[in-house]
Design an enzyme around this catalytic site. Structure first.
Site, PDB file in Angstrom:
ATOM      1  N   PHE A 146       0.913  -1.184   0.233  1.00 41.90           N
ATOM      2  CA  PHE A 146      -0.079   0.151   0.060  1.00 41.90           C
ATOM      3  C   PHE A 146       0.897   1.190  -0.057  1.00 41.90           C
ATOM      4  O   PHE A 146       1.888   1.433   0.903  1.00 41.90           O
ATOM      5  CB  PHE A 146      -0.960   0.123   1.292  1.00 41.90           C
ATOM      6  CG  PHE A 146      -1.721   1.213   1.006  1.00 41.90           C
ATOM      7  CD1 PHE A 146      -2.968   1.191   0.418  1.00 41.90           C
ATOM      8  CD2 PHE A 146      -1.377   2.430   1.779  1.00 41.90           C
ATOM      9  CE1 PHE A 146      -3.999   2.147   0.221  1.00 41.90           C
ATOM     10  CE2 PHE A 146      -2.436   3.487   1.528  1.00 41.90           C
ATOM     11  CZ  PHE A 146      -3.502   3.460   0.950  1.00 41.90           C
ATOM     12  N   ASP A 233       9.564   2.925   1.746  1.00 45.18           N
ATOM     13  CA  ASP A 233       8.369   3.727   1.868  1.00 45.18           C
ATOM     14  C   ASP A 233       8.053   3.629   3.591  1.00 45.18           C
ATOM     15  O   ASP A 233       7.646   2.605   4.143  1.00 45.18           O
ATOM     16  CB  ASP A 233       7.325   3.054   1.227  1.00 45.18           C
ATOM     17  CG  ASP A 233       6.114   4.027   1.383  1.00 45.18           C
ATOM     18  OD1 ASP A 233       5.990   4.695   2.440  1.00 45.18           O
ATOM     19  OD2 ASP A 233       4.973   3.643   0.638  1.00 45.18           O
ATOM     20  N   LYS A 275       3.152  11.388   6.881  1.00 46.93           N
ATOM     21  CA  LYS A 275       2.338  11.068   8.303  1.00 46.93           C
ATOM     22  C   LYS A 275       2.905  12.086   9.247  1.00 46.93           C
ATOM     23  O   LYS A 275       2.996  13.223   9.434  1.00 46.93           O
ATOM     24  CB  LYS A 275       2.286   9.931   8.495  1.00 46.93           C
ATOM     25  CG  LYS A 275       1.269   9.250   7.113  1.00 46.93           C
ATOM     26  CD  LYS A 275       0.658   7.810   7.696  1.00 46.93           C
ATOM     27  CE  LYS A 275       0.038   7.223   6.586  1.00 46.93           C
ATOM     28  NZ  LYS A 275      -1.195   7.827   6.271  1.00 46.93           N
TER      29      LYS A 275
END
Length: 426
Positions: A146, A233, A275
């Site tokens: 994802f 990531d 984030k």
């Protein structure tokens, strides 16, 4: 309705359903305030937040240092675009590159933007530095990944709900099983046109899958041996979530910055952050790399009007200061061990929970039902009623990721709530 009138949960939900696109399926709770590990709904009920906005709020809700930096900068200068210099961006760029040990940063806003940036950077490097013929570069990705929901990213997703009816899809990607270095070696050596390997150090959305201890190190070695860029990531796993500053740090215990002094550290060629780099206060993301890679990007070839704006710079520096000052990685590591031990002890005699897994304070419980069932959703509804907020992923898995400012007393209270709730479904 007057903006001064107090809105009920039902009214707020009805407004979203009527005027908002239906691209999310939220748990039916309407939040109006947050502080630390807690959030309150519009009726005033208090909850433990055990999702942390998908790990964006690692530093806790409305951390005063982060909010203070945001307010101060917002009252001075908010946006110049990159048409002009500003007095915050260079300071931030020096700060973050030193913090993570890279030569350069390319600032963006969202996690998906940062992933897209990394893909573009990898391809350009492949054509201009590795000598791959233009338009023939391939990037290896993992099943169950994802990385966002842009058109390019869903092109290599396994999630048919995210993919279906959004084609045609972008070419140039090879999918292999996660945590499988034999498959990675086969893919890397199958073609001279392999530019990079994009991987989550822990697959969060897939259900908090933690790979073998040596997976990342072996993967990086394979990339290095074949002149392939290793792209990490860390949008969800980074910024202390897994018990170290980055998940690629392995069991690194350095407190201030990644000094790469342990054998478990894997240095990505390209690092993607988002984030919690802002503590959830403002959209901030970043792509970091050394000069040999980053310098392939020239003026006009990539950018963002808001990327690297003064507010983002101020917020990110404050957010990263908090991680150091409050030893959040160490706290996540310690509390995560307690969480998995206590829940693991319960799972041994449970009929409803079959497994707990994770690292640091990124954990998941596998529910004894199928992905198509609504059992995990119903458990989350009961958790809500009992004062704790979490959400399922992949139907039968519940992800637990509280703010890293949580203390042991609060954690033990949450564990009691989780076990009490699960027992309702035994």
């Amino acid at each position: 309705m007057s903006v001064l009138e107090k809105m009920s949960s039902a009214e707020a939900i009805a407004l979203e359903n009527k005027y908002g696109a239906h691209n999310y399926h939220p748990l039916p709770v309407v939040l109006s305030r947050g502080e630390g590990v807690y959030v309150w709904d519009v009726e005033g009920k208090k909850y433990y937040d055990f999702l942390s906005a998908y790990s964006a709020v690692n530093q806790g809700h409305c951390h005063p240092k982060i909010v203070g930096a945001m307010v101060e900068q917002a009252q001075t200068l908010t946006l110049t675009s990159r048409a002009f210099y500003n007095d915050k961006l260079g300071v931030y760029e020096e700060y973050i590159t030193n913090y993570f040990g890279f030569d350069k940063v390319l600032p963006m806003n969202t996690g998906a933007e940062a992933v897209e940036t990394a893909l573009k950077l990898c391809r350009k490097w492949a054509y201009e530095k590795k000598g791959i013929p233009e338009n023939e570069a391939q990037i290896i990705v993992c099943d169950g990944n994802f990385h966002g929901r842009t058109t390019t990213i869903i092109s290599f997703s396994n999630d048919e709900n995210a993919r279906k009816n959004f084609g045609p899809y972008t070419a140039g990607f090879i999918k292999i099983p996660y945590d499988d270095t034999d498959a990675l070696e086969k893919a890397i050596t199958s073609s001279k046109n392999i530019a990079g390997f994009l991987v989550e150090p822990i697959q969060g959305e897939a259900g908090v899958y933690v790979p073998a201890d040596d997976y990342l190190a072996k993967a990086k070695a394979l990339c290095e041996a074949n002149n392939v860029l290793f792209i990490a990531d860390e949008v969800q796993t980074g910024i202390a979530r897994t018990g170290s500053l980055l998940a690629v740090c392995g069991n690194c215990t350095c407190e201030n910055k990644c000094e790469k002094q342990t054998t478990s550290y894997v240095t990505p060629d390209i690092l993607i952050l988002g984030k919690a780099i802002s503590g959830g206060a403002y959209p901030v993301s970043a792509v970091l790399a050394n000069d040999a890679i980053m310098n392939v990007i020239k003026p006009g070839q990539h950018g963002s009007t808001f990327g690297g704006n003064p507010v983002a710079a101020a917020v990110a520096m404050a957010a990263l200061d908090v991680v150091n000052d409050e030893h959040l990685a160490q706290n996540a590591r310690r509390l995560g061990k307690i969480f998995r031990a206590k829940i693991g002890e319960y799972v041994l005699s449970s009929n409803i929970a079959t497994l707990v897994r994770g690292k640091g304070l990124l954990n998941a419980i596998v529910i004894n039902d199928t992905e198509e069932s609504d059992t995990a959703w119903n458990i989350c509804m009961a958790l809500r009623d009992n004062g704790l907020l979490a959400k399922p992923t992949h139907g039968n898995i519940i992800r637990f990721a509280p703010p890293l400012v949580m203390n042991e007393e609060q954690l033990l209270d949450c564990i009691a709530i989780i076990i009490k709730t699960l027992r309702q479904f035994e």
